[in-house]
Structures are given as C-alpha cells and as structure tokens.
Design an enzyme around this catalytic site. Structure first.
Site, PDB file in Angstrom:
ATOM      1  N   ARG A 146      -3.775   8.983 -10.092  1.00 26.41           N
ATOM      2  CA  ARG A 146      -5.155   9.200 -10.573  1.00 26.41           C
ATOM      3  C   ARG A 146      -6.414   9.391  -9.875  1.00 26.41           C
ATOM      4  O   ARG A 146      -7.420   9.494 -10.694  1.00 26.41           O
ATOM      5  CB  ARG A 146      -5.696   8.016 -11.551  1.00 26.41           C
ATOM      6  CG  ARG A 146      -4.487   7.989 -12.796  1.00 26.41           C
ATOM      7  CD  ARG A 146      -5.205   7.276 -13.478  1.00 26.41           C
ATOM      8  NE  ARG A 146      -4.091   5.585 -13.107  1.00 26.41           N
ATOM      9  CZ  ARG A 146      -4.223   4.954 -13.491  1.00 26.41           C
ATOM     10  NH1 ARG A 146      -5.425   4.798 -14.334  1.00 26.41           N
ATOM     11  NH2 ARG A 146      -3.361   3.386 -13.034  1.00 26.41           N
ATOM     12  N   ASP A 175      -5.854  -2.108  -2.974  1.00 28.44           N
ATOM     13  CA  ASP A 175      -6.589  -1.220  -3.242  1.00 28.44           C
ATOM     14  C   ASP A 175      -7.156  -2.250  -3.907  1.00 28.44           C
ATOM     15  O   ASP A 175      -7.566  -2.062  -5.400  1.00 28.44           O
ATOM     16  CB  ASP A 175      -5.505  -0.015  -4.223  1.00 28.44           C
ATOM     17  CG  ASP A 175      -4.474  -0.441  -5.170  1.00 28.44           C
ATOM     18  OD1 ASP A 175      -4.655  -2.453  -5.174  1.00 28.44           O
ATOM     19  OD2 ASP A 175      -4.398  -0.167  -6.031  1.00 28.44           O
ATOM     20  N   GLU A 179       5.561  -7.840 -17.822  1.00 29.03           N
ATOM     21  CA  GLU A 179       4.443  -6.451 -17.631  1.00 29.03           C
ATOM     22  C   GLU A 179       4.654  -6.126 -19.339  1.00 29.03           C
ATOM     23  O   GLU A 179       4.860  -5.909 -19.747  1.00 29.03           O
ATOM     24  CB  GLU A 179       5.360  -5.165 -17.045  1.00 29.03           C
ATOM     25  CG  GLU A 179       5.323  -5.882 -14.950  1.00 29.03           C
ATOM     26  CD  GLU A 179       4.131  -6.102 -15.122  1.00 29.03           C
ATOM     27  OE1 GLU A 179       3.319  -5.059 -14.559  1.00 29.03           O
ATOM     28  OE2 GLU A 179       4.258  -7.330 -14.379  1.00 29.03           O
ATOM     29  N   ALA A 184       0.824  -1.308  -0.264  1.00 26.27           N
ATOM     30  CA  ALA A 184       0.160  -0.117   0.016  1.00 26.27           C
ATOM     31  C   ALA A 184       1.135   1.496   0.018  1.00 26.27           C
ATOM     32  O   ALA A 184       0.350   2.754   0.138  1.00 26.27           O
ATOM     33  CB  ALA A 184      -0.834   0.137   1.380  1.00 26.27           C
ATOM     34  N   GLY A 202       1.747   2.514  -2.790  1.00 25.97           N
ATOM     35  CA  GLY A 202       1.932   3.670  -4.006  1.00 25.97           C
ATOM     36  C   GLY A 202       1.188   5.182  -4.149  1.00 25.97           C
ATOM     37  O   GLY A 202       0.805   5.090  -2.608  1.00 25.97           O
ATOM     38  N   ALA A 218     -50.418  21.802  29.599  1.00 29.01           N
ATOM     39  CA  ALA A 218     -50.384  21.495  28.758  1.00 29.01           C
ATOM     40  C   ALA A 218     -49.972  22.934  28.369  1.00 29.01           C
ATOM     41  O   ALA A 218     -50.290  23.920  28.746  1.00 29.01           O
ATOM     42  CB  ALA A 218     -51.377  21.714  27.357  1.00 29.01           C
ATOM     43  N   THR A 223       7.264  -3.427  -6.688  1.00 29.48           N
ATOM     44  CA  THR A 223       6.359  -4.040  -6.123  1.00 29.48           C
ATOM     45  C   THR A 223       6.862  -5.342  -5.267  1.00 29.48           C
ATOM     46  O   THR A 223       6.999  -5.871  -4.485  1.00 29.48           O
ATOM     47  CB  THR A 223       5.327  -4.705  -7.065  1.00 29.48           C
ATOM     48  OG1 THR A 223       6.228  -5.189  -7.977  1.00 29.48           O
ATOM     49  CG2 THR A 223       3.695  -4.139  -7.177  1.00 29.48           C
TER      50      THR A 223
HETATM   51  C1  UD1 Z   1       1.409  -4.843 -10.132  1.00 32.70           C
HETATM   52  C2  UD1 Z   1       1.672  -6.324 -11.461  1.00 32.70           C
HETATM   53  C3  UD1 Z   1       1.210  -6.361 -12.691  1.00 32.70           C
HETATM   54  C4  UD1 Z   1      -0.726  -6.720 -12.352  1.00 32.70           C
HETATM   55  C5  UD1 Z   1      -0.916  -5.074 -11.309  1.00 32.70           C
HETATM   56  C6  UD1 Z   1      -1.949  -6.055 -11.259  1.00 32.70           C
HETATM   57  C7  UD1 Z   1       3.935  -5.068 -10.931  1.00 32.70           C
HETATM   58  C8  UD1 Z   1       5.552  -4.818 -11.081  1.00 32.70           C
HETATM   59  N1  UD1 Z   1       3.315  -5.543 -11.829  1.00 32.70           N
HETATM   60  O1  UD1 Z   1       1.175  -3.924 -11.782  1.00 32.70           O
HETATM   61  O2  UD1 Z   1       1.749  -7.410 -13.486  1.00 32.70           O
HETATM   62  O3  UD1 Z   1      -0.878  -7.254 -13.738  1.00 32.70           O
HETATM   63  O4  UD1 Z   1      -0.472  -4.986 -10.693  1.00 32.70           O
HETATM   64  O5  UD1 Z   1      -3.092  -4.808 -10.566  1.00 32.70           O
HETATM   65  O6  UD1 Z   1       4.338  -6.251 -10.139  1.00 32.70           O
HETATM   66  N2  UD1 Z   1       2.905  -1.158  -4.462  1.00 32.70           N
HETATM   67  C9  UD1 Z   1       4.254  -0.267  -3.373  1.00 32.70           C
HETATM   68  N3  UD1 Z   1       5.264  -0.060  -3.842  1.00 32.70           N
HETATM   69  C10 UD1 Z   1       5.723   0.093  -5.032  1.00 32.70           C
HETATM   70  C11 UD1 Z   1       4.545  -0.176  -5.993  1.00 32.70           C
HETATM   71  C12 UD1 Z   1       3.622  -0.261  -5.720  1.00 32.70           C
HETATM   72  O7  UD1 Z   1       3.226  -0.431  -2.067  1.00 32.70           O
HETATM   73  O8  UD1 Z   1       6.906   0.735  -4.884  1.00 32.70           O
HETATM   74  C13 UD1 Z   1       1.796  -0.928  -4.332  1.00 32.70           C
HETATM   75  C14 UD1 Z   1       0.403  -0.435  -4.809  1.00 32.70           C
HETATM   76  O9  UD1 Z   1       0.439   0.970  -4.206  1.00 32.70           O
HETATM   77  C15 UD1 Z   1      -0.713  -1.708  -5.281  1.00 32.70           C
HETATM   78  C16 UD1 Z   1       0.160  -2.290  -5.868  1.00 32.70           C
HETATM   79  O10 UD1 Z   1       1.587  -2.513  -4.786  1.00 32.70           O
HETATM   80  O11 UD1 Z   1      -1.396  -1.627  -4.166  1.00 32.70           O
HETATM   81  C17 UD1 Z   1       0.241  -2.751  -7.521  1.00 32.70           C
HETATM   82  O12 UD1 Z   1       0.778  -0.911  -7.396  1.00 32.70           O
HETATM   83  P1  UD1 Z   1       0.369  -0.804  -9.288  1.00 32.70           P
HETATM   84  O13 UD1 Z   1       1.407   0.247  -9.592  1.00 32.70           O
HETATM   85  O14 UD1 Z   1      -0.726  -0.844  -9.211  1.00 32.70           O
HETATM   86  O15 UD1 Z   1       1.179  -2.430 -10.401  1.00 32.70           O
HETATM   87  P2  UD1 Z   1       0.864  -2.369 -11.483  1.00 32.70           P
HETATM   88  O16 UD1 Z   1       2.040  -1.600 -12.323  1.00 32.70           O
HETATM   89  O17 UD1 Z   1       0.052  -1.724 -11.443  1.00 32.70           O
HETATM   90 CA    CA Z   2      -2.200  -1.293 -10.424  1.00 34.62          CA
END
Ligand code: UD1
Ligand code: CA
Length: 494
Positions: A19, A110, A162, A13, A15, A430, A85
């Site tokens: 948006r 999320d 990806e 969590a 990120g 009353a 991630t």
């Molecule tokens: C990620 C996956 C993708 C998958 C998608 C599903 C990777 C590299 N890619 O992509 O394969 O299809 O999720 O939704 O894992 N987060 C962190 N720290 C970070 C980056 C992200 O905690 O440095 C958290 C975000 O808060 C979020 C989740 O990880 O809850 C996913 O991050 P997001 O940037 O949405 O990943 P995607 O690029 O969509």
């Molecule tokens: Ca995402």
C-alpha cells in the site's frame, strides 16, 4: 534500568508493504530522520538485548544492507516462502543461538513510535507476573483490521483471533493486539512448532502461540497501554505523514521540556537524533535534521534548515541552509546563506547575507559579511573579506585552495584566483583579480589604474542632460550644482 536484559529482540520486517506504492521498501521510508526499521532498532536496543534480529524477505538486500548500516551487530534472518508472523519469528529463532533462554521480544519494523521505555515496561510486567507470553494491547474505538484479544471469564488472555477469522461477536471486541510481545523463548519455540496455517489467510500466525501456551497450562498476560500512537503501524503514505507529524510533535515537546524555546512547534521539525542546549531559541519554519546539534543559548531561524550541522553556544543562524557544517560559539550566520559540507566557522566569526561557503575554514572572529562565494579556503582569525569577493576555486578541471592569513583584509569585489596565498597582515585592494601570493605587510593591487579623459562627455554625449550638467558645474567652477551640501551638512534637511 533494573529490568533484566532480554535474550533477544526480534523485529519483523519481511512484509511487502504494497500500500505504500513505492520502489522503496516500506521499512526504509523515513520519519524524524530515521527509517521506520531504524526507529524499531533504537527502541529494541534500549532494552540492551543480548541479540537483535531483523527478519527480512521483501527487497531483502536493500533492507539487510540498511539494517547493517544502522547496527552492524544486528543479525539478519531470512524468511522463507511460508507466510505469516509466526513463520517470520521462527526464522529468526533458527539463526539465533540454540541455547537462548529467558525473555524474547517480538516487535515490528513498521511501528516507529514504540519506545524503548514501553518495551522495558513490557519486560518488567512479563517477568514479574511469571508469564510465558505477554502481549501489548490497546482499546480502540475502531478496532477494524486488528487481531482481537479474547479474554476468559476471569479476564485472563485466552488467545488472539484475527479479524478475518473472527466471529461477529469477536469482531465487537475493542481490545486489539498491537503485535508486540514478550515470550519465554522455550515456550515460544515449542508453541511455534505446533502452529499450523489452517486459517483464513493460510499463514502461520504468531498470535496462535498465546492460545497454545494457555492450553499447555502456562500463564498468558496483557500489557494494556493508553498511548495508542505507540502501537500504530505504517501501511500507506497517509499514515506515514500522520506518524511523522506526531513523532515531530513529541520531539518538539521533549526539547521544550528540556528548556528550549520553540516559538512555533507546528512549523518546527526536529529529527530524533538532534540535540539542543538549554535556552536555545528555535524560530518558526526551522528544520533541524540528521545529527544536528545546537548549543545552549543559540538562536536558530526563522526559515532555516540545518542538516548534520553543529552550532556552538550562543551562535545565531538566520534564514540559512547548512549541510555538514560547523558554526562556532557566538558566531553569526545569514540571512540567506548557504553553508555546504566542510564549512567550519570559528568562534565569533561571521558569514553574512547571500554568502555561499564550501570546504572553508573561517577563523575566530573572521568575517565574510556580504555576497561572497567562498570555496576551498582557509581564512585566518580576524580577517575580513570584502563584499562581493569570489574565491575562484575551480579552473574547469581541478579545484584549488586559497589561504587568507590572519588579520588580513580583502577589498570588495575581489576575485581570488586559486591557488593563491595571502599572508598574515596583508591587504588586497578592492576590485582586484588576484593571481599571485601576497607577503606580510604588503597591499596587492591587481586591477587597471584609473584614467580620466577630459571633454569626453561634450564630444560623445552632446545634447544630453549629462552634457548640460557637466557644463553647468564647469561654468560655476564647482563639482556639483544645486545639490545639498554634502561636506558641511548645513543645508541637509532634518
Ligand atoms: C498482525 C497480527 C494482528 C495485529 C496486527 C497489529 C498476526 C497473525 N496478526 O496483523 O493480530 O493486530 O499485526 O498490527 O500476527 N511480517 C513478516 N513476515 C510475514 C508477515 C508479516 O515479517 O510473513 C511482518 C510485517 O513486515 C509487519 C508485521 O510482521 O512488520 C505485521 O505484518 P502484517 O501483515 O501487517 O500483520 P497484520 O495482518 O496486520
Ligand atoms: Ca499491519
């Protein structure tokens, strides 16, 4: 649950959620009465993990504070400046015990519709197949934006690529990575140490762990699910509303299957932490929010909003707004009433139309039927409060309490100037403006005595129809002329 408990669940969590265009961090936005991360935590807890870790970075203190409020035993892991991630997961492992062994789940903060049951299924699948990593996947008509599942000739999972790093051919794959996994923690730690940032986004991808584990000769599996909503993440407010509506549809359906009648599910909103008894009926336009509980056979609505409110069995609540109130069994409330915090209505009691209550204990069978403000009050069982009574609880500086004893009677249009205490078995006439206490068996009359002035209409309203009517009645020696007989009823029309 027969499945083994996982060593840990790690919820990502950190990120930014740009948006959402919001001052509030994305994972703190709410649907179904819980934050997005709150939903993720409830699902995680259902697997009974030994540890629950939430990775934070963006708006760190706000998110960490909220996580602690939801579950004070959760571990907060801070992500550093390395993005991705994979790095987020590594940061969680760094704050969890070194001797962790067995299964670790990774989920997102999320993705609010993911259920604990699905996570339990994932663990079972992962452990029964003896895999080092198992990823939840789904087949989407439009896989745009997601990581794609690359399968080998035998149909095994070879890795995840990806969207931004994918070839044209790989982009045509419709099986996507949900981002939710089960890992053997030892394999996970070792693989993450090998993951680099040499990709289109310059991030440390968790997805790379799968190919690394495969290359090390370990089994990697997929758990394909059909319920696509469970893998949907919230990125903007349009998705927030869509997932909120779907969650609500699921909550409504769950209660209908439990024996609750919901006349119009489309306009009925039921938060995830609400409970409802059998054979309760929920009428259109009703919102049951927060930790509200509704008893069996109760009838709620239409157009009613109850927040953190308890409704007893068989009670009826119509067109009402209530917050932190308790409504006893068999009691009736509304229409058009406003119950504020601290309202406690006893069994079979009544709060009628256009009544506002606050910090008011209304005894069993007591009635506040019409047009009343009742604040800072204790009303005994069986008491009756007349129409238009005002509990004047505020003197401009401080609030004061009013007590009305059991089976006492307050006449209509009374102002009870607090502090005032009407004993059990007493009456208030009353129109009183009561400023002093009343003893058992007394009636208090606190208003001017009626005084009639002869000949006033003739002097002050000469020449009016009123004067003419007075004259006619006086001459006829009666009190009313030309009006249907009201005492005998003989001339009344059918
Ligand atoms: C990620 C996956 C993708 C998958 C998608 C599903 C990777 C590299 N890619 O992509 O394969 O299809 O999720 O939704 O894992 N987060 C962190 N720290 C970070 C980056 C992200 O905690 O440095 C958290 C975000 O808060 C979020 C989740 O990880 O809850 C996913 O991050 P997001 O940037 O949405 O990943 P995607 O690029 O969509
Ligand atoms: Ca995402």
């Amino acid at each position: 649950m027969t499945t083994a408990r996982p060593a840990a669940v790690i919820i990502l969590a950190a990120g930014e959620g740009t948006r959402m265009k919001s001052a509030t961090p994305k994972v703190l936005h709410r649907i179904g009465g819980r934050s997005l991360v709150g939903h993720a935590m409830v699902a995680a807890r259902a697997t009974r993990p030994a540890h629950l870790a939430v990775v934070v970075r963006h708006e760190r203190d706000l998110v960490a504070g909220h996580v602690a409020e939801v579950d004070e035993s959760a571990t907060i892991a801070d992500q550093d400046e390395v993005k991705g991630t994979g790095r987020a997961t590594e940061c969680a492992l760094e704050v969890l015990p070194d001797d962790l062994s067995g299964t670790v789940l990774v989920t997102y903060g999320d993705v609010p519709l993911l259920t604990g049951e699905t996570l339990v299924d994932l663990i079972a699948r992962h452990e029964e197949s003896g895999s080092a990593a198992t990823v939840i996947t789904a087949h989407l008509d439009d896989p745009q934006g997601y990581g794609r599942i690359v399968r080998d000739a035998e149909g095994g999972v070879a890795g995840i690529v990806e969207q931004k790093d994918a070839t044209e051919e790989q982009r045509a794959i419709t099986e996507i990575n949900s981002g939710i996994y089960a890992f053997d923690v030892t394999v996970l730690r070792a693989a993450l140490a090998e993951v680099g940032t040499g990709n289109a986004q310059g991030e440390k991808y968790l997805t790379d762990v799968l190919a690394i584990a495969r290359a090390a000769g370990r089994r990697v599996g997929a758990h394909v699910i059909d319920d696509l909503w469970q893998t949907e993440g919230v990125n903007d407010r349009v998705q927030l509303a869509a997932l909120g509506r779907e969650l609500n549809r699921r909550n409504n359906e769950r209660w209908m299957r439990e024996g609750v009648t919901i006349v119009d599910p489309a306009t009925t909103w039921i938060d995830s932490d609400v409970s409802i008894g059998r054979d309760a009926t929920i009428l259109p336009g009703t919102q049951l929010l927060g930790a509200t509980s509704v008893g069996a056979d109760a009838r709620i609505g239409p157009d009613t909003t109850l927040t953190d409110t308890e409704v007893g069995d068989g009670a009826e609540v119509k067109r009402t707004e209530a917050l932190l109130a308790q409504i006893g069994p068999g009691a009736t409330v509304g229409p058009f009433s406003y119950l504020r915090p601290g309202t406690v209505l006893g069994a079979r009691g009544k709060i009628g139309g256009f009544v506002e209550t606050k910090n008011a204990r209304i005894g069993e069978g007591a009635k506040v039927p019409h047009l009343t403000y009742c604040g800072d009050a204790t009303i005994g069982e069986g008491a009756n409060i007349g129409a238009g009574t005002i509990f004047a609880n505020y003197d401009g500086v401080a609030k004061h309490h009013t007590t009305i004893g059991k089976h006492s009677f307050v006449g209509s249009d009374t102002v009870l100037v607090a502090p005032v205490d009407v004993a059990d078995g007493a009456y208030v006439a009353a129109g009183s403006a009561l400023t002093g206490d009343v003893e058992p068996g007394q009636i208090a009359v606190a208003r001017g005595r009626q005084k009639n002035v002869d000949g006033w209409v003739a002097r002050a309203r000469a020449g009016t129809a009123t004067e003419a009517a007075a004259k006619a009645a006086t001459q006829a020696g009666t009190r009313h002329t030309d009006t249907p007989a009201d005492s005998t009823g003989t001339e009344r029309k059918a």
